[in-house]
Design a protein around this motif. Structure first.
Motif, PDB file in Angstrom:
ATOM      1  N   GLU A   1       0.778  -1.308   0.029  1.00  0.00           N
ATOM      2  CA  GLU A   1      -0.113   0.099   0.025  1.00  0.00           C
ATOM      3  C   GLU A   1       0.939   1.361  -0.040  1.00  0.00           C
ATOM      4  OE1 GLU A   1      -3.490   2.222   2.687  1.00  0.00           O
ATOM      5  OE2 GLU A   1      -3.400   0.181   2.645  1.00  0.00           O
TER       6      GLU A   1
ATOM      7  N   ARG B   1       2.185   1.856  -3.468  1.00  0.00           N
ATOM      8  CA  ARG B   1       1.016   2.466  -4.050  1.00  0.00           C
ATOM      9  C   ARG B   1       0.808   3.786  -3.968  1.00  0.00           C
ATOM     10  NH1 ARG B   1      -2.552  -2.897  -3.125  1.00  0.00           N
ATOM     11  NH2 ARG B   1      -1.954  -4.231  -5.057  1.00  0.00           N
TER      12      ARG B   1
ATOM     13  N   CYS C   1       6.455   1.381  -9.040  1.00  0.00           N
ATOM     14  CA  CYS C   1       5.529   0.415  -9.761  1.00  0.00           C
ATOM     15  C   CYS C   1       6.415  -0.795  -9.840  1.00  0.00           C
ATOM     16  CB  CYS C   1       5.150   1.070 -11.070  1.00  0.00           C
ATOM     17  SG  CYS C   1       3.884   2.224 -11.338  1.00  0.00           S
TER      18      CYS C   1
ATOM     19  N   ILE D   1       5.849  -2.529  -6.707  1.00  0.00           N
ATOM     20  CA  ILE D   1       4.778  -3.189  -6.366  1.00  0.00           C
ATOM     21  C   ILE D   1       4.700  -4.566  -7.308  1.00  0.00           C
ATOM     22  CG2 ILE D   1       2.204  -2.896  -6.872  1.00  0.00           C
ATOM     23  CD1 ILE D   1       2.727   0.211  -6.566  1.00  0.00           C
TER      24      ILE D   1
ATOM     25  N   ASP E   1      -0.746  -6.423 -10.788  1.00  0.00           N
ATOM     26  CA  ASP E   1      -1.393  -5.351  -9.973  1.00  0.00           C
ATOM     27  C   ASP E   1      -1.939  -4.403 -11.025  1.00  0.00           C
ATOM     28  OD1 ASP E   1      -1.798  -3.862  -7.403  1.00  0.00           O
ATOM     29  OD2 ASP E   1      -0.521  -2.601  -8.634  1.00  0.00           O
TER      30      ASP E   1
ATOM     31  N   THR F   1      -3.107  -1.583 -10.125  1.00  0.00           N
ATOM     32  CA  THR F   1      -2.874  -0.166  -9.848  1.00  0.00           C
ATOM     33  C   THR F   1      -1.604   0.281 -10.637  1.00  0.00           C
ATOM     34  OG1 THR F   1      -3.947  -0.330  -7.810  1.00  0.00           O
ATOM     35  CG2 THR F   1      -2.338   1.533  -7.882  1.00  0.00           C
ATOM     36  N   SER F   2      -0.481  -0.456 -10.358  1.00  0.00           N
ATOM     37  CA  SER F   2       0.723  -0.227 -11.106  1.00  0.00           C
ATOM     38  C   SER F   2       0.578  -0.045 -12.623  1.00  0.00           C
ATOM     39  CB  SER F   2       1.774  -0.893 -10.752  1.00  0.00           C
ATOM     40  OG  SER F   2       1.351  -2.460 -10.902  1.00  0.00           O
TER      41      SER F   2
ATOM     42  N   CYS G   1      -1.260   3.247 -13.573  1.00  0.00           N
ATOM     43  CA  CYS G   1      -0.190   4.350 -13.444  1.00  0.00           C
ATOM     44  C   CYS G   1       0.709   4.373 -14.362  1.00  0.00           C
ATOM     45  CB  CYS G   1       0.522   4.245 -12.097  1.00  0.00           C
ATOM     46  SG  CYS G   1      -0.417   4.641 -10.504  1.00  0.00           S
TER      47      CYS G   1
ATOM     48  N   HIS H   1      -4.419   4.624  -6.681  1.00  0.00           N
ATOM     49  CA  HIS H   1      -4.958   4.297  -7.895  1.00  0.00           C
ATOM     50  C   HIS H   1      -5.938   5.429  -8.697  1.00  0.00           C
ATOM     51  CE1 HIS H   1      -6.488   0.903 -10.738  1.00  0.00           C
ATOM     52  NE2 HIS H   1      -6.999   1.899 -10.968  1.00  0.00           N
TER      53      HIS H   1
END
Length: 305
Positions: free
Chosen positions: A8, A11, A45, A48, A55, A57-58, A61, A287
């Motif tokens: 987290e 992120r 990223c 992560i 993942d 989210t990465s 991004c 995110h």
């Protein structure tokens, strides 16, 4: 990276670095950007993905990072004017055939966006990024399909709708009266801004959060400052909205729940605010999202245009 707390944190770091990078691309060119700013996003990223290879989210991004680099390049080669990624009436116009760098950067956006959509098909930010890059590459049919996908996920994305209509020479139906999106994650959006110019300039704060207590804390901390500037703009956004995956979005205009605290000062009556907790499916920290046709970064965004 040993546990979910570390993930987290990474992120959050990726999201914060990405926001800083994106803001620098609003007017800056590639030569204006600092390599270390891009490296910060990529390093976070990478950390992560070492722990969670798939993942979303990465991946998102990195898509926005690629889009930002294309945006900065276009600041140098275009004639200026509106932001082609955010303007409804000044859409991408196609890259010159001899613009090899632009073609390469747009291709990187396409690759990153398709990877992100492979991990999370209902991420409309990735879909819209893909559409913009294809639009710049002159692949109008594929761009229209990607804009339609963004519009499927968020029927209230007026920019995506306008671009489908322009590319396909059609008139699409209006969105539903109630706000219904298919964004896969739940989130809260707190807006305390005022419009200060006919060009769309705004002052104030916007928060994208995944925790109701954080929303209450942000609103209360900023309430006095917000009220001091109230009525000084052309229009105001003063409310909190919650998107619940698979359900209707809901929100509350905070002006309607203002009251006096025991000391006679201003306060918000949270018992009258639609602010459900997001137990499962909440937006991961860091995110970014595209919601109702606007890009929002996780945490706080300060507007001072």
């Amino acid at each position: 990276m040993s546990d979910m707390t570390d993930i987290e944190s990474a992120r959050r770091a990726a999201g914060a670095s990405l926001q800083y990078f994106w803001e620098a691309t609003e007017y800056g060119t590639l030569d204006d950007l600092e390599d270390e700013d891009e490296d910060e996003v990529r390093d976070a990223c990478a950390a992560i993905q070492e722990a969670v290879p798939d993942d979303p989210t990465s991946a998102v991004c990195l898509t926005v990072l690629a889009l930002g680099k294309l945006r900065a390049h276009l600041n140098e080669v275009s004639d200026g004017g509106e932001d082609h990624f955010e303007s409804q009436y000044d859409p991408p116009a196609g890259l010159d055939e001899d613009d090899e760098l632009g073609q390469e950067l747009a291709g990187e956006v396409v690759e990153a966006a398709r990877h992100a959509l492979g991990l999370q098909p209902d991420d409309n930010l990735a879909a819209f990024s893909l559409a913009c890059a294809l639009h710049w590459l002159g692949e109008d049919e594929s761009a229209a399909a990607a804009y339609r996908e963004a519009l499927r996920i968020d029927p209230h994305d007026d920019i995506a709708r306008a671009r489908v209509e322009e590319l396909e020479d059609v008139v699409l139906p209006d969105p539903p009266a109630r706000i219904t999106t298919r964004h896969p994650y739940g989130f809260h959006l707190l807006e305390m801004t005022r419009l200060v110019g006919h060009s769309g300039g705004a002052k104030g704060q916007v928060w994208l959060l995944n925790d109701a207590s954080a929303v209450r804390s942000a609103a209360e901390d900023y309430l006095a400052e917000w009220l001091d500037g109230r009525g000084q703009g052309l229009d105001e956004d003063f409310g909190v909205w919650t998107h619940v995956p698979g359900g209707q979005s809901g929100g509350t205009e905070l002006a309607e729940v203002l009251r006096q605290d025991p000391a006679g000062g201003p306060a918000l009556d949270w018992s009258r605010v639609f602010l459900p907790s997001l137990a499962h499916g909440r937006l991961p920290a860091g995110h970014p999202v595209r919601w109702l046709g606007r890009l929002h970064f996780f945490g706080r965004t300060e507007h001072d245009d």
